[in-house]
Design a protein around this motif. Structure first.
Motif, PDB file in Angstrom:
ATOM      1  N   ILE A   1      19.484  72.042  65.970  1.00 32.67           N
ATOM      2  CA  ILE A   1      20.614  72.090  66.909  1.00 32.67           C
ATOM      3  C   ILE A   1      20.282  73.176  67.933  1.00 32.67           C
ATOM      4  O   ILE A   1      20.233  74.365  67.594  1.00 32.67           O
ATOM      5  CB  ILE A   1      21.940  72.418  66.198  1.00 32.67           C
ATOM      6  N   GLY A   2      20.067  72.776  69.177  1.00 31.60           N
ATOM      7  CA  GLY A   2      19.544  73.698  70.189  1.00 31.60           C
ATOM      8  C   GLY A   2      20.598  74.213  71.139  1.00 31.60           C
ATOM      9  O   GLY A   2      20.276  74.783  72.186  1.00 31.60           O
ATOM     10  N   ILE A   3      21.860  74.052  70.788  1.00 27.50           N
ATOM     11  CA  ILE A   3      22.949  74.576  71.615  1.00 27.50           C
ATOM     12  C   ILE A   3      23.954  75.280  70.710  1.00 27.50           C
ATOM     13  O   ILE A   3      24.041  74.992  69.522  1.00 27.50           O
ATOM     14  CB  ILE A   3      23.653  73.462  72.450  1.00 27.50           C
ATOM     15  N   ALA A   4      24.673  76.225  71.296  1.00 27.66           N
ATOM     16  CA  ALA A   4      25.640  76.977  70.496  1.00 27.66           C
ATOM     17  C   ALA A   4      26.865  77.219  71.358  1.00 27.66           C
ATOM     18  O   ALA A   4      26.906  78.158  72.156  1.00 27.66           O
ATOM     19  CB  ALA A   4      25.051  78.315  70.044  1.00 27.66           C
ATOM     20  N   PRO A   5      27.880  76.370  71.235  1.00 29.28           N
ATOM     21  CA  PRO A   5      29.081  76.528  72.058  1.00 29.28           C
ATOM     22  C   PRO A   5      29.790  77.842  71.753  1.00 29.28           C
ATOM     23  O   PRO A   5      29.598  78.413  70.682  1.00 29.28           O
ATOM     24  CB  PRO A   5      29.949  75.345  71.657  1.00 29.28           C
ATOM     25  N   ILE A   6      30.617  78.330  72.682  1.00 32.57           N
ATOM     26  CA  ILE A   6      31.449  79.508  72.422  1.00 32.57           C
ATOM     27  C   ILE A   6      32.246  79.260  71.147  1.00 32.57           C
ATOM     28  O   ILE A   6      32.841  78.208  70.988  1.00 32.57           O
ATOM     29  CB  ILE A   6      32.401  79.775  73.617  1.00 32.57           C
ATOM     30  N   GLY A   7      32.209  80.205  70.223  1.00 39.34           N
ATOM     31  CA  GLY A   7      32.885  80.011  68.941  1.00 39.34           C
ATOM     32  C   GLY A   7      31.955  79.460  67.874  1.00 39.34           C
ATOM     33  O   GLY A   7      32.236  79.581  66.691  1.00 39.34           O
ATOM     34  N   GLY A   8      30.839  78.852  68.318  1.00 40.18           N
ATOM     35  CA  GLY A   8      29.814  78.427  67.359  1.00 40.18           C
ATOM     36  C   GLY A   8      30.233  77.315  66.433  1.00 40.18           C
ATOM     37  O   GLY A   8      29.727  77.197  65.320  1.00 40.18           O
ATOM     38  N   GLY A   9      31.127  76.453  66.872  1.00 40.12           N
ATOM     39  CA  GLY A   9      31.561  75.339  66.029  1.00 40.12           C
ATOM     40  C   GLY A   9      30.611  74.150  66.103  1.00 40.12           C
ATOM     41  O   GLY A   9      29.752  74.074  66.991  1.00 40.12           O
ATOM     42  N   PHE A  10      30.756  73.217  65.159  1.00 38.15           N
ATOM     43  CA  PHE A  10      29.980  71.988  65.156  1.00 38.15           C
ATOM     44  C   PHE A  10      30.771  70.943  65.933  1.00 38.15           C
ATOM     45  O   PHE A  10      31.939  70.696  65.649  1.00 38.15           O
ATOM     46  CB  PHE A  10      29.739  71.521  63.710  1.00 38.15           C
ATOM     47  N   ASP A  11      30.141  70.316  66.914  1.00 37.12           N
ATOM     48  CA  ASP A  11      30.804  69.296  67.719  1.00 37.12           C
ATOM     49  C   ASP A  11      30.626  67.950  67.017  1.00 37.12           C
ATOM     50  O   ASP A  11      29.497  67.532  66.748  1.00 37.12           O
ATOM     51  CB  ASP A  11      30.172  69.292  69.108  1.00 37.12           C
ATOM     52  N   ASP A  12      31.716  67.302  66.736  1.00 38.10           N
ATOM     53  CA  ASP A  12      31.617  66.094  65.918  1.00 38.10           C
ATOM     54  C   ASP A  12      30.858  64.956  66.598  1.00 38.10           C
ATOM     55  O   ASP A  12      30.416  64.022  65.930  1.00 38.10           O
ATOM     56  CB  ASP A  12      32.998  65.639  65.452  1.00 38.10           C
ATOM     57  N   SER A  13      30.663  65.075  67.913  1.00 36.44           N
ATOM     58  CA  SER A  13      29.874  64.039  68.589  1.00 36.44           C
ATOM     59  C   SER A  13      28.391  64.130  68.197  1.00 36.44           C
ATOM     60  O   SER A  13      27.617  63.237  68.483  1.00 36.44           O
ATOM     61  CB  SER A  13      30.022  64.165  70.111  1.00 36.44           C
ATOM     62  N   TRP A  14      28.002  65.229  67.544  1.00 36.38           N
ATOM     63  CA  TRP A  14      26.606  65.378  67.088  1.00 36.38           C
ATOM     64  C   TRP A  14      26.406  64.745  65.710  1.00 36.38           C
ATOM     65  O   TRP A  14      25.282  64.650  65.215  1.00 36.38           O
ATOM     66  CB  TRP A  14      26.196  66.851  66.982  1.00 36.38           C
ATOM     67  N   ARG A  15      27.492  64.379  65.051  1.00 29.66           N
ATOM     68  CA  ARG A  15      27.415  63.927  63.652  1.00 29.66           C
ATOM     69  C   ARG A  15      26.459  62.739  63.440  1.00 29.66           C
ATOM     70  O   ARG A  15      25.647  62.768  62.509  1.00 29.66           O
ATOM     71  CB  ARG A  15      28.830  63.614  63.149  1.00 29.66           C
ATOM     72  N   PRO A  16      26.524  61.706  64.306  1.00 24.84           N
ATOM     73  CA  PRO A  16      25.614  60.580  64.081  1.00 24.84           C
ATOM     74  C   PRO A  16      24.133  60.998  64.128  1.00 24.84           C
ATOM     75  O   PRO A  16      23.322  60.474  63.361  1.00 24.84           O
ATOM     76  CB  PRO A  16      25.941  59.620  65.232  1.00 24.84           C
ATOM     77  N   ASP A  17      23.787  61.950  65.001  1.00 27.98           N
ATOM     78  CA  ASP A  17      22.392  62.392  65.092  1.00 27.98           C
ATOM     79  C   ASP A  17      21.961  63.137  63.828  1.00 27.98           C
ATOM     80  O   ASP A  17      20.855  62.954  63.342  1.00 27.98           O
ATOM     81  CB  ASP A  17      22.194  63.295  66.316  1.00 27.98           C
ATOM     82  N   VAL A  18      22.833  63.985  63.330  1.00 26.81           N
ATOM     83  CA  VAL A  18      22.506  64.725  62.111  1.00 26.81           C
ATOM     84  C   VAL A  18      22.392  63.748  60.945  1.00 26.81           C
ATOM     85  O   VAL A  18      21.464  63.828  60.126  1.00 26.81           O
ATOM     86  CB  VAL A  18      23.570  65.816  61.822  1.00 26.81           C
ATOM     87  N   ARG A  19      23.317  62.797  60.898  1.00 20.67           N
ATOM     88  CA  ARG A  19      23.289  61.788  59.839  1.00 20.67           C
ATOM     89  C   ARG A  19      21.963  61.010  59.882  1.00 20.67           C
ATOM     90  O   ARG A  19      21.277  60.875  58.860  1.00 20.67           O
ATOM     91  CB  ARG A  19      24.478  60.850  60.052  1.00 20.67           C
ATOM     92  N   THR A  20      21.599  60.545  61.063  1.00 17.51           N
ATOM     93  CA  THR A  20      20.353  59.775  61.209  1.00 17.51           C
ATOM     94  C   THR A  20      19.150  60.610  60.786  1.00 17.51           C
ATOM     95  O   THR A  20      18.249  60.133  60.083  1.00 17.51           O
ATOM     96  CB  THR A  20      20.185  59.315  62.677  1.00 17.51           C
ATOM     97  N   ALA A  21      19.126  61.871  61.227  1.00 18.69           N
ATOM     98  CA  ALA A  21      17.998  62.747  60.874  1.00 18.69           C
ATOM     99  C   ALA A  21      17.867  62.849  59.357  1.00 18.69           C
ATOM    100  O   ALA A  21      16.767  62.691  58.803  1.00 18.69           O
ATOM    101  CB  ALA A  21      18.198  64.135  61.488  1.00 18.69           C
ATOM    102  N   LEU A  22      18.967  63.095  58.677  1.00 18.19           N
ATOM    103  CA  LEU A  22      18.918  63.248  57.215  1.00 18.19           C
ATOM    104  C   LEU A  22      18.510  61.932  56.557  1.00 18.19           C
ATOM    105  O   LEU A  22      17.705  61.921  55.623  1.00 18.19           O
ATOM    106  CB  LEU A  22      20.282  63.722  56.698  1.00 18.19           C
ATOM    107  N   GLU A  23      19.020  60.836  57.069  1.00 13.84           N
ATOM    108  CA  GLU A  23      18.653  59.525  56.503  1.00 13.84           C
ATOM    109  C   GLU A  23      17.168  59.240  56.690  1.00 13.84           C
ATOM    110  O   GLU A  23      16.563  58.525  55.894  1.00 13.84           O
ATOM    111  CB  GLU A  23      19.506  58.422  57.140  1.00 13.84           C
ATOM    112  N   ARG A  24      16.592  59.819  57.729  1.00 10.69           N
ATOM    113  CA  ARG A  24      15.142  59.671  57.954  1.00 10.69           C
ATOM    114  C   ARG A  24      14.341  60.708  57.177  1.00 10.69           C
ATOM    115  O   ARG A  24      13.123  60.808  57.319  1.00 10.69           O
ATOM    116  CB  ARG A  24      14.849  59.788  59.454  1.00 10.69           C
ATOM    117  N   GLY A  25      15.032  61.546  56.433  1.00  7.01           N
ATOM    118  CA  GLY A  25      14.321  62.535  55.617  1.00  7.01           C
ATOM    119  C   GLY A  25      13.940  63.806  56.361  1.00  7.01           C
ATOM    120  O   GLY A  25      13.138  64.616  55.879  1.00  7.01           O
ATOM    121  N   CYS A  26      14.512  64.014  57.548  1.00  4.62           N
ATOM    122  CA  CYS A  26      14.227  65.242  58.312  1.00  4.62           C
ATOM    123  C   CYS A  26      15.151  66.366  57.838  1.00  4.62           C
ATOM    124  O   CYS A  26      16.343  66.134  57.591  1.00  4.62           O
ATOM    125  CB  CYS A  26      14.529  65.044  59.790  1.00  4.62           C
TER     126      CYS A  26
END
Lengths: 337, 337
Positions: B69-94
């Motif tokens: 994750i190469g961005i860090a919004p003010i407050g440092g929260g996780f943006d739920d629009s990133w969820r599909p990418d993280v899910r795909t990465a983990l499913e690919r074993g990354c």
């Protein structure tokens, strides 16, 4: 609530929380636990606070609702020599309340005992889970905001805050202390122990406290923490300066102290230099002048104390007092409110 | 390691971590995920860094070992629009690596997917459990300590730190960056993200980093954080100033910036006033002069950039450069080391 205060080997000089609760708390203190002063009474050591017996351990304490850990060592750890007292308290069905960085609720023995005896463990330093960064909201509140700042830790910021509140209330002003440390949180029953918060969110926590208190009161005295030139705690101090967006500052100092307590190789700037430093650091975010001085003169005899206060007022070029020993007069209060 | 960098809608201006890794990291970046620039290449936006394709999502990324994750919004929260990418990465074993305040490991879906696909979640902001208060030990280390400080967040402190390190190494000096933020920790493979630490322990965390690095290197460039006049992050900055006990400071500024980024109603003090403020606050604990200036001139054309650097050097009365655009010359390096 009836309480016992644990302050082993540190009462009264290094038992800030215990003395704060004795002086400003609503609870009835039935005993202070200090094995090095067992048999004495509280007023043998601290005048003008509620009196109580000093006992060696919890076995000798009268019935109470809660045991409060009234000391906080540097680093905020739990000293294992206190374990028998906490154990006894829980076995007697008393709640145990602490403001340590080490949480009572993380201790397996204490958790099991609390479950078994149906009593509670309260960690005052536990902070809300939904804190975030400061947004500058404290600048817009509908209350006057005064922040007590110090030349060192343990320089009388909490005491000054409560004495100022009481003096303001006597003039009919709706004043409140905004609690930012474990003693204040214990006394007020709400607040956040700011030094425990994630560093990025410390100013945000202060902002939230100010916003909350401003809905209820006209004059907020924010309890300061640490000192701007403190080798370990200056970050917390700066978060308070910028998170609270105070209108005015009150500078607290211990007469005769010339080095940082516990960091004796670090000399203290003079009070006027320190006042200047606070004003300079505050300015970029929200300017606030130092309008009054509070001097702890406990180490001085009567006349020397009055002289020291007069010199301190001269140095700072504003009204000053020792709020425990002397009055907060009209001039000082006028400058603060 | 081959990695993909998530930087949706913020590449490159607001993707500090992504750009830092592209410029200074040892990993090979196979793709940047930014749905607003899909189809472009990295060097279409940032010159002089490793090149890679920009893709719309993780489905379109080539094989990699980890998603960062190469961005860090003010407050440092996780943006739920990133969820599909993280899910795909983990499913690919990354593996998935993030420097957010919200921990990946606290997310039930991600934890379950990581278990299922035998890959790891790494939270760079997770701090050691045994931190405590600063004791002043950084003042006694056997290394020169330089701290980069700024007039604002995102003012080039990390970039300046790495460019200074590289320039010093070219002169044969054993220099190292002391990583205090998520990008530095990611690049160096060690360090503590200081803004995540319990506020009381922030200076202590910095002290520990300096002590550790001083055993291995002669010149330490401590990566600064925040700014002394920042409405939210000034506490972290002050903890760095007093925890690191620097010998010298380097002041970073973005040409033309006149207000705090994200807090536009808060004007920035001028760079010389800011340098003076840093020196005044540092002094009580361990004096350190501002010896060099670093100016980010990205918004300026060539000649204007050189003029701005010259004016900045004049203002600060010390050598200055834009370390990305121009060289770090002998005079500047001499002042810093």
């Amino acid at each position: 609530m009836d309480i016992a205060l644990l302050a082993h080997d540190q009462f009264p000089e290094r038992a800030k929380t215990a003395v704060g609760v004795l002086r400003y708390g609503d609870d009835t203190v039935r005993a202070v636990l200090d094995r090095s002063h067992a048999g004495d009474r509280v007023r043998d050591h601290v005048p003008n606070v509620q009196n109580a017996q000093i006992v060696a351990n919890m076995d000798e304490a009268p019935p109470v609702d809660a045991l409060v850990i009234g000391i906080a060592p540097i680093g905020g750890g739990f000293d294992d020599s206190w374990r028998p007292d906490v154990r006894t308290a829980l076995e007697r069905g008393c709640d145990v309340i602490a403001g340590l960085h080490t949480f009572l609720t993380d201790d397996e023995e204490f958790s099991a005992l609390a479950d078994e005896h149906d009593c509670a463990l309260r960690d005052l330093r536990q902070s809300p889970g939904d804190l975030t960064v400061a947004e500058g909201a404290a600048g817009g509140v509908d209350a006057e905001v005064v922040l007590t700042v110090g030349t060192d830790c343990s320089s009388g910021k909490m005491t000054a805050s409560y004495e100022l509140r009481d003096a303001a209330r006597e003039r009919g002003i709706d004043a409140a202390v905004v609690p930012t440390g474990q003693t204040g949180v214990l006394i007020e029953g709400w607040g956040i122990v700011v030094d425990r918060v994630i560093a990025d969110f410390a100013a945000g926590a202060v902002e939230r406290l100010v916003e909350t208190a401003a809905k209820e009161h006209d004059l907020l005295i924010v309890e300061g923490q640490g000192a701007l030139g403190h080798p370990a705690y200056s970050g917390v101090t700066t978060s308070l300066l910028h998170g609270a967006r105070p209108d005015r500052l009150v500078l607290c100092h211990v007469a005769g102290r010339t080095a940082v307590n516990g960091y004796e190789s670090t000399p203290l700037p003079s009070p006027p230099d320190y006042a200047d430093l606070y004003e300079r650091v505050t300015r970029p975010v929200s300017p606030a002048p130092v309008v009054a001085g509070m001097l702890n003169t406990r180490s001085l005899a009567g006349e020397a104390a009055a002289d020291a206060v007069a010199a301190y007022a001269d140095d700072l070029n504003c009204p000053a007092t020792d709020p425990v020993r002397f009055d907060i007069d009209g001039d000082l209060l006028e400058a603060v409110v």
